[in-house]
Design a protein around this motif. Structure first.
Motif, PDB file in Angstrom:
ATOM      1  N   ALA A  93     -22.383  11.579   0.015  1.00  0.00           N
ATOM      2  CA  ALA A  93     -21.203  10.750   0.277  1.00  0.00           C
ATOM      3  C   ALA A  93     -20.580  10.248  -1.015  1.00  0.00           C
ATOM      4  N   GLY A  94     -21.432  10.049  -2.051  1.00  0.00           N
ATOM      5  CA  GLY A  94     -20.926   9.413  -3.257  1.00  0.00           C
ATOM      6  C   GLY A  94     -20.555  10.359  -4.364  1.00  0.00           C
ATOM      7  N   HIS A  95     -20.714  11.644  -4.135  1.00  0.00           N
ATOM      8  CA  HIS A  95     -20.608  12.583  -5.236  1.00  0.00           C
ATOM      9  C   HIS A  95     -19.211  13.194  -5.328  1.00  0.00           C
ATOM     10  N   GLU A  96     -18.916  14.114  -4.411  1.00  0.00           N
ATOM     11  CA  GLU A  96     -17.623  14.812  -4.469  1.00  0.00           C
ATOM     12  C   GLU A  96     -16.447  13.839  -4.312  1.00  0.00           C
ATOM     13  N   THR A  97     -16.645  12.798  -3.492  1.00  0.00           N
ATOM     14  CA  THR A  97     -15.567  11.809  -3.294  1.00  0.00           C
ATOM     15  C   THR A  97     -15.207  11.122  -4.615  1.00  0.00           C
ATOM     16  N   THR A  98     -16.237  10.663  -5.354  1.00  0.00           N
ATOM     17  CA  THR A  98     -15.955   9.942  -6.601  1.00  0.00           C
ATOM     18  C   THR A  98     -15.383  10.889  -7.650  1.00  0.00           C
ATOM     19  N   ILE A  99     -15.911  12.125  -7.686  1.00  0.00           N
ATOM     20  CA  ILE A  99     -15.333  13.112  -8.610  1.00  0.00           C
ATOM     21  C   ILE A  99     -13.828  13.181  -8.378  1.00  0.00           C
ATOM     22  N   GLN A 100     -13.453  13.223  -7.116  1.00  0.00           N
ATOM     23  CA  GLN A 100     -12.027  13.409  -6.828  1.00  0.00           C
ATOM     24  C   GLN A 100     -11.210  12.140  -7.050  1.00  0.00           C
ATOM     25  N   LEU A 101     -11.820  10.967  -6.933  1.00  0.00           N
ATOM     26  CA  LEU A 101     -11.093   9.761  -7.360  1.00  0.00           C
ATOM     27  C   LEU A 101     -10.750   9.900  -8.850  1.00  0.00           C
ATOM     28  N   LEU A 102     -11.729  10.310  -9.656  1.00  0.00           N
ATOM     29  CA  LEU A 102     -11.509  10.399 -11.100  1.00  0.00           C
ATOM     30  C   LEU A 102     -10.495  11.492 -11.435  1.00  0.00           C
ATOM     31  N   CYS A 103     -10.577  12.619 -10.730  1.00  0.00           N
ATOM     32  CA  CYS A 103      -9.692  13.756 -11.051  1.00  0.00           C
ATOM     33  C   CYS A 103      -8.308  13.579 -10.431  1.00  0.00           C
ATOM     34  N   ASN A 104      -8.245  13.270  -9.124  1.00  0.00           N
ATOM     35  CA  ASN A 104      -6.923  13.058  -8.501  1.00  0.00           C
ATOM     36  C   ASN A 104      -6.210  11.896  -9.181  1.00  0.00           C
ATOM     37  N   GLY A 105      -6.991  10.878  -9.575  1.00  0.00           N
ATOM     38  CA  GLY A 105      -6.403   9.708 -10.224  1.00  0.00           C
ATOM     39  C   GLY A 105      -5.818  10.084 -11.579  1.00  0.00           C
ATOM     40  N   THR A 106      -6.588  10.811 -12.396  1.00  0.00           N
ATOM     41  CA  THR A 106      -6.075  11.225 -13.712  1.00  0.00           C
ATOM     42  C   THR A 106      -4.827  12.083 -13.528  1.00  0.00           C
ATOM     43  N   LEU A 107      -4.874  12.974 -12.536  1.00  0.00           N
ATOM     44  CA  LEU A 107      -3.708  13.829 -12.277  1.00  0.00           C
ATOM     45  C   LEU A 107      -2.490  12.986 -11.879  1.00  0.00           C
ATOM     46  N   ALA A 108      -2.708  11.969 -11.047  1.00  0.00           N
ATOM     47  CA  ALA A 108      -1.586  11.121 -10.625  1.00  0.00           C
ATOM     48  C   ALA A 108      -0.989  10.385 -11.825  1.00  0.00           C
ATOM     49  N   PHE A 109      -1.835   9.854 -12.696  1.00  0.00           N
ATOM     50  CA  PHE A 109      -1.337   9.172 -13.904  1.00  0.00           C
ATOM     51  C   PHE A 109      -0.497  10.129 -14.750  1.00  0.00           C
ATOM     52  N   LEU A 110      -1.055  11.327 -15.020  1.00  0.00           N
ATOM     53  CA  LEU A 110      -0.393  12.214 -15.970  1.00  0.00           C
ATOM     54  C   LEU A 110       0.837  12.902 -15.363  1.00  0.00           C
ATOM     55  N   SER A 111       0.912  12.919 -14.040  1.00  0.00           N
ATOM     56  CA  SER A 111       2.114  13.483 -13.396  1.00  0.00           C
ATOM     57  C   SER A 111       3.189  12.416 -13.226  1.00  0.00           C
ATOM     58  N   ASN A 112       2.853  11.174 -13.509  1.00  0.00           N
ATOM     59  CA  ASN A 112       3.819  10.068 -13.404  1.00  0.00           C
ATOM     60  C   ASN A 112       3.820   9.328 -14.743  1.00  0.00           C
ATOM     61  N   PRO A 113       4.419   9.951 -15.786  1.00  0.00           N
ATOM     62  CA  PRO A 113       4.272   9.433 -17.152  1.00  0.00           C
ATOM     63  C   PRO A 113       4.707   7.976 -17.313  1.00  0.00           C
ATOM     64  N   GLU A 114       5.703   7.535 -16.532  1.00  0.00           N
ATOM     65  CA  GLU A 114       6.134   6.131 -16.702  1.00  0.00           C
ATOM     66  C   GLU A 114       5.037   5.164 -16.262  1.00  0.00           C
ATOM     67  N   GLU A 115       4.227   5.568 -15.268  1.00  0.00           N
ATOM     68  CA  GLU A 115       3.110   4.712 -14.834  1.00  0.00           C
ATOM     69  C   GLU A 115       1.962   4.770 -15.857  1.00  0.00           C
ATOM     70  N   TRP A 116       1.779   5.922 -16.455  1.00  0.00           N
ATOM     71  CA  TRP A 116       0.753   6.057 -17.505  1.00  0.00           C
ATOM     72  C   TRP A 116       1.135   5.180 -18.710  1.00  0.00           C
ATOM     73  N   GLU A 117       2.427   5.216 -19.080  1.00  0.00           N
ATOM     74  CA  GLU A 117       2.891   4.367 -20.196  1.00  0.00           C
ATOM     75  C   GLU A 117       2.638   2.898 -19.866  1.00  0.00           C
ATOM     76  N   LEU A 118       2.965   2.514 -18.635  1.00  0.00           N
ATOM     77  CA  LEU A 118       2.769   1.123 -18.213  1.00  0.00           C
ATOM     78  C   LEU A 118       1.273   0.763 -18.270  1.00  0.00           C
TER      79      LEU A 118
END
Ligand code: HEM
Length: 406
Positions: free
Chosen positions: A245-270
């Motif tokens: 339960a704690g493995h693949e889910t957390t991996i994807q929080l870290l990866c989907n989250g990094t992807l969301a930041f880098l695909s939304n540069p103004e939020e990454w800058e903020l």
């Protein structure tokens, strides 16, 4: 994209952009029966929050009440499916009260927010050491270099698994999860072998705890066995369940989250203006915007009327977190990634009695990783034009996420 309401819900097109498909379902047919897999799909926030709060109507006893694997499996895989069902039916997540209440109890205190704050420094140091390894390279794969090692390290440490055995456990967990996540018709054979190997391994560790008590999670399970609240089968199933339960889910929080930041540069800058101050709301928004777990399942425990449709006793039901988290009735501008969003009542950790036991752990890991990335690699950028997802269901699993910095 050419999806319609009857598209293959586990197909690549839907997986590449679940939000378009789920959004159509949510607006056009919020209580939808998918003929191909014989499953109801519930997509509105209000409906999802209501159904998950009613375990007496929607049971979590998937393996006890629904013996036909879906998607379907090969005839030769059926005996293996029965062994997988026997094992998984001991997991607390697959039980209703009163068994669920009893099985959840030993984990309640050690996974509480207060206890988890005690782990923050350990997690911070683990993140720093993973980033030290790649700092001079100027590039890394977030999946391989942080996602895969970090959650495994932390859950193994909490359980009390010796460091030398963790790689083996990781490989077994990947195989074991095929039974839950893969759509392949021969998935049970591989899963059952891994379940047997891990069960034998955890059985040995539990025997050692009986001779030498310890305060780690396996030690607490040994204590629950002593007090007559847990059987050995339940201990080994739930130790593995925690890793799963704690493995693949957390991996994807870290990866989907990094992807969301880098695909939304103004939020990454903020975010970079105040990583420590924004880490909490930003991590919640990563969880809402692209939730690691798309949609858990239930089985109807009796006939239920919902929005004019009758869900029959025994029917399979999937509640789609990824649809509810983008419901405009609950969230303003739901398709916008807004790291200061507040309130943010996403349901990425579920609702009601099965509310995620590892949510505080996952949150701390997300907060620490995003803060460290912004502090150490402020000009982090995506080093790929396209992102691939694994051929699995329920978890939207990025297979590789190359990033670079100067
Ligand atoms: C970002 C990471 C995570 C997400 C998105 C997530 C999501 C969820 C969701 C949606 C549920 C509810 C399932 C249901 O109602 O059927 C759940 C339950 C659960 N999660 Fe997590 N989870 C995460 C991390 C973790 C971690 C790190 C652990 C353990 C260390 C964990 C352990 C559990 C357990 C044991 C349950 C079952 C709780 C119960 O049935 O009472 N999860 N999780």
């Amino acid at each position: 994209m050419t999806v319609d309401l009857h598209s293959d819900i586990y197909g690549k097109e839907v997986f590449a952009d679940p939000y378009s498909y789920y959004g159509r379902l949510r607006e056009e047919d919020p209580v939808h029966f998918n003929e191909q897999y014989g499953i109801w799909l519930i997509t509105r926030y209000e409906d999802v929050a209501w159904m998950v709060r009613h375990p007496e109507l929607f049971s979590s006893e998937l393996y006890k009440r629904d013996s036909t694997p879906s998607p379907p499996i090969d005839e030769s895989d059926k005996e293996h499916a029965a062994a997988v069902a026997e094992h998984r039916s001991h997991e607390l997540i697959k039980n209703d009260p009163p068994e669920h209440t009893r099985l959840r109890e030993p984990f309640r205190k050690p996974l509480s927010p207060k206890e988890l704050e005690g782990w923050r420094q350990f997690i911070r140091e683990a993140v720093a050491s993973l980033l030290d390894r790649v700092a001079d390279q100027g590039s890394m794969d977030v999946v391989a270099d942080i996602g895969k090692p970090l959650p495994l390290l932390i859950v193994s440490e909490m359980l009390g698994v010796p460091p030398g055995d963790r790689q083996m456990l990781k490989e077994q967990a990947a195989e074991r999860m095929l039974s839950e996540l893969s759509v392949k018709p021969d998935r049970m054979r591989r899963a059952v072998t891994a379940i047997r190997d891990s069960s034998a391994y955890f059985d040995r560790l539990m025997n050692a705890r009986a001779d030498e008590p310890s305060s780690d999670l396996l030690g607490l399970l040994a204590q629950a066995e002593d007090e007559g609240n847990y059987s050995r089968g339940e201990s080994v199933a739930n130790a593995q369940g925690l890793l799963d339960a704690g493995h693949e889910t957390t991996i994807q929080l870290l990866c989907n989250g990094t992807l969301a930041f880098l695909s939304n540069p103004e939020e990454w800058e903020l975010f970079k203006t105040d990583p420590a101050g924004l880490a909490v709301t930003a991590t919640e928004e990563c969880l809402r915007y692209d939730p690691p777990l798309l949609g858990p399942r239930r089985v109807a425990a009796e006939d239920v009327e919902l929005r004019g449709k009758t869900i029959k006793k025994g029917d399979r039901v999937q509640w789609l977190i990824a649809a509810a988290n983008r419901d405009p009735r609950e969230f303003e501008n739901p398709d916008r990634f807004d790291i200061r969003r507040s309130p943010n009542r996403h349901i990425s950790f579920g609702v009601g009695i099965h509310y995620c036991l590892g949510q505080y752990l996952a949150r701390v890991e997300g907060q620490e990783v995003f803060t460290a990335l912004a502090t150490r690699f402020p000009n982090l950028r995506l080093a790929t034009d396209s992102v691939e997802y694994a051929d699995i269901r329920a978890v939207r699993s990025i297979t590789s996420l190359p990033v670079a910095w100067d």
